[in-house]
Every structure is written in structure tokens, then in C-alpha cells.
Design an enzyme around this catalytic site. Structure first.
Site, mmCIF file in Angstrom:
data_model
loop_
_atom_site.group_PDB
_atom_site.id
_atom_site.type_symbol
_atom_site.label_atom_id
_atom_site.label_comp_id
_atom_site.label_asym_id
_atom_site.label_seq_id
_atom_site.Cartn_x
_atom_site.Cartn_y
_atom_site.Cartn_z
ATOM 1 N N GLU A 1 0.924 -1.224 0.032
ATOM 2 C CA GLU A 1 -0.219 -0.139 -0.011
ATOM 3 C C GLU A 1 0.846 1.184 -0.015
ATOM 4 O OE1 GLU A 1 -1.439 0.239 4.343
ATOM 5 O OE2 GLU A 1 -1.306 -1.713 3.819
ATOM 6 N N CYS B 1 3.525 8.374 0.921
ATOM 7 C CA CYS B 1 4.064 7.486 1.829
ATOM 8 C C CYS B 1 4.148 6.117 0.954
ATOM 9 C CB CYS B 1 3.036 7.256 2.703
ATOM 10 S SG CYS B 1 3.676 5.813 4.183
ATOM 11 N N CYS C 1 6.843 -7.120 7.009
ATOM 12 C CA CYS C 1 7.874 -6.649 7.656
ATOM 13 C C CYS C 1 8.354 -7.846 8.837
ATOM 14 C CB CYS C 1 7.521 -5.409 8.200
ATOM 15 S SG CYS C 1 8.968 -4.771 9.192
ATOM 16 N N CYS D 1 7.212 -5.291 15.149
ATOM 17 C CA CYS D 1 6.852 -4.343 16.322
ATOM 18 C C CYS D 1 5.483 -4.822 16.682
ATOM 19 C CB CYS D 1 6.835 -2.991 15.908
ATOM 20 S SG CYS D 1 8.523 -2.360 15.375
ATOM 21 N N CYS E 1 2.206 -3.000 15.282
ATOM 22 C CA CYS E 1 2.038 -2.542 13.814
ATOM 23 C C CYS E 1 1.362 -3.770 13.078
ATOM 24 C CB CYS E 1 3.473 -2.180 13.490
ATOM 25 S SG CYS E 1 3.653 -1.871 11.625
ATOM 26 N N GLY F 1 7.207 -2.273 5.695
ATOM 27 C CA GLY F 1 8.330 -2.733 5.577
ATOM 28 C C GLY F 1 9.301 -1.641 6.426
ATOM 29 N N GLU F 2 10.556 -2.442 6.249
ATOM 30 C CA GLU F 2 11.750 -1.846 7.136
ATOM 31 C C GLU F 2 12.708 -1.308 5.792
ATOM 32 O OE1 GLU F 2 12.875 -0.242 10.032
ATOM 33 O OE2 GLU F 2 14.645 0.251 8.495
ATOM 34 N N SER G 1 12.499 5.586 14.494
ATOM 35 C CA SER G 1 11.217 5.140 15.277
ATOM 36 C C SER G 1 11.702 4.611 16.800
ATOM 37 C CB SER G 1 10.398 4.036 14.469
ATOM 38 O OG SER G 1 10.064 4.364 13.298
ATOM 39 N N ASN H 1 -2.701 4.561 16.078
ATOM 40 C CA ASN H 1 -3.985 4.202 15.338
ATOM 41 C C ASN H 1 -4.249 2.796 15.684
ATOM 42 O OD1 ASN H 1 -5.733 5.472 13.220
ATOM 43 N ND2 ASN H 1 -3.474 6.127 12.366
ATOM 44 N N CYS I 1 -0.006 3.000 8.634
ATOM 45 C CA CYS I 1 0.907 1.721 8.082
ATOM 46 C C CYS I 1 0.307 0.336 8.185
ATOM 47 C CB CYS I 1 2.226 1.899 9.071
ATOM 48 S SG CYS I 1 3.210 0.639 8.988
HETATM 49 N N1 SAH Z 1 9.688 0.344 9.270
HETATM 50 C C1 SAH Z 1 9.801 1.726 9.577
HETATM 51 C C2 SAH Z 1 8.840 2.462 8.546
HETATM 52 C C3 SAH Z 1 7.455 2.130 8.555
HETATM 53 S S1 SAH Z 1 6.375 2.330 9.916
HETATM 54 C C4 SAH Z 1 9.638 2.192 10.757
HETATM 55 O O1 SAH Z 1 9.385 1.202 11.655
HETATM 56 O O2 SAH Z 1 10.124 3.199 11.144
HETATM 57 C C5 SAH Z 1 6.270 4.133 10.008
HETATM 58 C C6 SAH Z 1 5.899 4.669 11.059
HETATM 59 O O3 SAH Z 1 4.549 4.337 11.652
HETATM 60 C C7 SAH Z 1 6.943 4.129 12.345
HETATM 61 O O4 SAH Z 1 7.179 5.210 13.277
HETATM 62 C C8 SAH Z 1 5.802 3.110 13.054
HETATM 63 O O5 SAH Z 1 6.393 2.613 14.394
HETATM 64 C C9 SAH Z 1 4.574 4.039 12.930
HETATM 65 N N2 SAH Z 1 3.314 2.906 12.888
HETATM 66 C C10 SAH Z 1 3.237 1.606 12.721
HETATM 67 N N3 SAH Z 1 2.119 1.594 13.207
HETATM 68 C C11 SAH Z 1 1.292 2.408 13.705
HETATM 69 C C12 SAH Z 1 -0.103 2.734 14.116
HETATM 70 N N4 SAH Z 1 -0.976 1.512 14.274
HETATM 71 N N5 SAH Z 1 -0.181 3.872 14.589
HETATM 72 C C13 SAH Z 1 0.546 5.038 14.577
HETATM 73 N N6 SAH Z 1 1.810 4.783 14.053
HETATM 74 C C14 SAH Z 1 2.381 3.631 13.542
HETATM 75 FE FE1 SF4 Z 2 8.150 -2.168 13.070
HETATM 76 FE FE2 SF4 Z 2 8.214 -0.397 10.912
HETATM 77 FE FE3 SF4 Z 2 8.029 -3.010 10.381
HETATM 78 FE FE4 SF4 Z 2 5.796 -1.849 11.472
HETATM 79 S S1 SF4 Z 2 6.646 -1.518 9.474
HETATM 80 S S2 SF4 Z 2 6.682 -3.745 12.292
HETATM 81 S S3 SF4 Z 2 6.782 -0.387 12.608
HETATM 82 S S4 SF4 Z 2 9.746 -1.806 11.568
#
Ligand code: SAH
Ligand code: SF4
Length: 357
Positions: free
Chosen positions: A101, A116, A123, A127, A130, A170-171, A223, A299, A346
Site C-alpha cells: 500500500e 508514503c 515486515c 513491532c 504494527c 516494511g523496514e 522510530s 492508530n 501503516c
Molecule cells: N519500518 C519503518 C517505517 C515504516 S512504519 C519504521 O518502523 O520506522 C512508519 C511509522 O509508523 C513508524 O514510526 C511506526 O512505528 C509507525 N506506526 C506503525 N503502526 C502504527 C500505528 N498503528 N499507529 C501509529 N503509528 C504507527
Molecule cells: Fe515495526 Fe516499521 Fe516493521 Fe511496522 S513496518 S513492524 S513499525 S519496523
């Protein structure tokens, strides 16, 4: 040469997302002079052509010849949701049928549009809050698949995007080479300056070092999500591999190489990382780091068992946290929310589709 090029769902070589060198290789392999690559490049990146038929400075005969093997888009829009606030969320099908997406974010108070993009399918970091993490890791995206997300959106919405954030699925720094290649193409072909590009990472030390070595004037966002090891290990499991200390050292090295101020992202989870103590700890650990702090209102997502594990703290708590976190001089902002009515956070849209299959 043609055999190694990516094909879209119709089996045609996709030209969108390729840079001028790759397009030159393509036209040469087709037995054509190099200037044809420039013409095609202009049609794709300046005029948003979505088919070879639109490229009217190529003869009809030449277009027919090219159409036998090639087409413009690589990705297919499999679903599009439009929010009341103008945010558009795209679910793209990749040539192998995987879904990723991207989100087009239209801020009411800003004329500039941001996209974005996703850098991987799923990923591996996992986390605990997420939706992408719940999907697990499927595969890396190619540079072309990343760039074509931006181009598909510009073509579909018929507008020019000003900023790119690597904050979709993704990371990015577990796919660093393709991400750097895509940044270069977004920069040179799509025409978006590196200063308008942000890469967000969960803290992959070798990737941060690689990005520093590339020395691009982009913004790096970390993050962080917790100042203490216990909390961070719980919610961002990669902390067990790359400690907070090691990540903060890499961030400081990154700044010393690039002289680009970093962004510290902090998703606010009720009762997990939103205490006054944690805000004080954060302020203390960032007092000598050249950074801005961006608090992200969480979220709510459902995990694989359908449970909502985390909640968002109320506004009063968020503001209090921001005030304390800023006491040592860092600028703290609370991220404006967009597209909440269409699950624009995300991983949420792809998750909905994957799980309902
Ligand atoms: N993987 C990378 C980039 C993608 S996530 C990272 O983790 O930084 C982009 C941002 O969205 C990150 O800071 C992540 O922690 C945050 N994020 C993920 N799920 C979320 C949610 N449900 N609500 C708010 N922020 C979220
Ligand atoms: Fe964590 Fe970013 Fe991967 Fe989500 S996309 S699991 S926030 S590293």
C-alpha cells in the site's frame, strides 16, 4: 537484457520506475538509438503518460513495435480508498500478485502533497503495535516497484507530489540498496529533491551506516518509541539485536557525516510509553542529539487474533508528554492525523485484504 527486465501483470516489460540509464539499455536492446530513451523518459516522468500510445513523437510503427514487448505501469491499482479529508490510500498489486500500500496525504494547511511508500511486502521486525508487523515478511520491493508507487499515484490522481516518506509497509533499512536506488531515481527522474524525502527506520544499525555512507541530503527518521530498554525491547523487538545505545551512536554518526538533523518518532501507546518519567528520560537522552521529536498518536490495530492490544493516550496526556519531552530544548510536535476513516495507518489496508481472503 530484455529477459532480465521486470514485467507487469500482463507480461509486458514495464518502463515506469526505470531511470534514464535503464531506459537507454532498453531502447538499445530494442535496436533503437539512445535519444529514444530520453523521449520515453520525458513522457513518463514529465507528462505522466500511462501508455506507449500517448507518446506521439514516436511513430505509429515504432509504438506498435514497442507495444509488443513493453508497456508503462509496473503496478496495478487493486483498490483505492478516498478519505473525507482528501487522503487517498492505494492498494497495489505487484506483478507476482503480492499486495502493498501507499498513501497520498493532502494536508489542508499545506499546498504540498506527500506520498508514503512501502519498501517491503510485510515486515520482519514485528513491532507489537504494527499491522505490517502482524503480516510477517514476504519479500523486498525492487527500486522500480518503489518508484512506480509514486508514478502510479501521480498518473491516477493527475497531480505532482512534493514529498516522499518511506513510512508504508516494511523496514527500508533491511532493503537498503533498493531503497537508495529508488531515492536516486525519485530524485533524478521523478524530480523530487532529496531534501523532500524522509526514510523512517526502526533502528537497523548497519542500514543507518550504509545510508550515512551514501550521504544523501534526505531526512532520516528513527522510530524510537521508548527511552528505556525494557519498554523498547517489548514493542520494537529488534532492540535485542541493535541496542538503544548502538542505535543512538549510529544516529550521531549519521548526523556527523550528513549534517542533516534527524527526526525521532515516538508512537504514543497508553500506559506503555506515555509516562512522565519516560518523557523526562527521553528529554534527557536527546538533549545533545541534533533532532526534532515527532509524537505519533497511535492508530489502534487488531493483531492476528483480532485483539486490540494497545490504546491511544488522551490528548491531555499527549500534550503533557510533549511538554516534558521538550524541556531540554528539542522541538516536539504531535503528528496531525490524516485518513483515519480509511485505515490510512501503516499496514492497515493490506492487512484487511490479506486477512479477509
Ligand atoms: N519500518 C519503518 C517505517 C515504516 S512504519 C519504521 O518502523 O520506522 C512508519 C511509522 O509508523 C513508524 O514510526 C511506526 O512505528 C509507525 N506506526 C506503525 N503502526 C502504527 C500505528 N498503528 N499507529 C501509529 N503509528 C504507527
Ligand atoms: Fe515495526 Fe516499521 Fe516493521 Fe511496522 S513496518 S513492524 S513499525 S519496523
Amino acid at each position: 537484457m530484455l529477459d532480465s527486465m521486470a514485467r507487469n501483470a500482463q507480461g509486458k516489460i514495464a518502463l515506469s520506475g526505470l531511470d534514464i540509464n535503464e531506459l537507454t539499455d532498453f531502447v538499445k536492446a530494442m535496436g533503437l538509438p539512445a535519444f529514444r530513451a530520453k523521449q520515453i523518459h520525458t513522457w513518463i516522468y514529465a507528462k505522466y503518460a500511462s501508455s506507449l500510445d500517448e507518446m506521439t513523437d514516436l511513430s505509429v510503427e515504432l509504438r506498435e513495435k514497442l507495444k509488443e514487448v513493453a508497456d508503462v505501469p509496473l503496478l496495478t491499482i487493486s483498490h483505492l480508498e478516498v478519505s473525507r479529508d482528501g487522503t487517498r490510500k492505494y492498494l497495489f498489486a505487484l506483478p507476482d500478485g503480492q499486495l502493498v500500500e501507499s498513501v497520498l496525504i493532502a494536508f489542508e494547511d499545506r499546498p504540498n502533497l506527500s506520498v508514503c511508500v512501502s519498501s517491503q511486502v510485510g515486515c520482519a521486525v514485528g513491532c507489537t503495535f504494527c499491522a505490517t508487523g502482524y503480516l510477517g515478511f514476504k519479500r523486498n520491493l525492487t527500486s522500480q516497484e518503489i518508484v512506480d508507487q509514486v508514478m502510479c499515484i501521480q498518473r491516477e490522481a493527475n497531480l505532482r507530489v512534493a514529498n516522499i516518506v518511506y513510512m508504508g509497509q516494511g523496514e527500508p533499512l533491511l532493503n537498503t540498496k533498493n531503497v537508495i536506488d529508488s531515492i536516486n531515481t525519485i530524485n533524478l527522474s521523478v524530480g523530487i529533491g532529496a531534501r523532500h524525502i524522509t526514510v523512517s527506520t526502526s533502528g537497523i544499525v548497519p542500514g543507518i551506516n550504509e545510508l550515512a555512507a551514501a550521504n544523501l541530503p534526505i531526512t532520516l527518521a528513527l522510530s524510537l518509541h521508548a527511552p528505556d530498554a525494557d519498554t523498547r525491547e517489548e514493542i520494537v523487538p529488534i532492540t535485542k539485536k541493535y541496542s538503544i545505545h548502538a542505535v543512538m551512536q549510529a544516529i550521531s554518526d549519521y548526523y556527523n557525516t550528513t549534517r542533516r538533523r534527524v527526526t525521532i518518532e515516538y508512537v504514543m501507546l497508553k500506559g506503555v510509553n506515555d509516562s512522565d518519567d519516560q518523557a523526562r528520560h527521553l528529554a534527557e537522552m536527546l538533549k545533545d542529539v541534533n533532532c526534532n521529536i515527532n509524537l505519533i498518536p497511535f492508530n489502534p490495530t487488531r493483531n492476528n487474533k483480532g485483539e486490540i492490544v494497545y490504546l491511544r493516550p488522551d490528548m491531555k496526556t499527549q500534550k503533557r508528554f510533549a511538554e516534558i519531552a521538550g524541556r531540554t530544548g528539542r522541538t516536539v510536535t504531535i503528528r496531525l492525523e490524516r485518513g483515519t476513516d480509511i485505515d490510512a495507518a501503516c499496514g492497515q489496508l493490506a492487512n484487511k485484504f490479506v486477512q479477509s481472503k
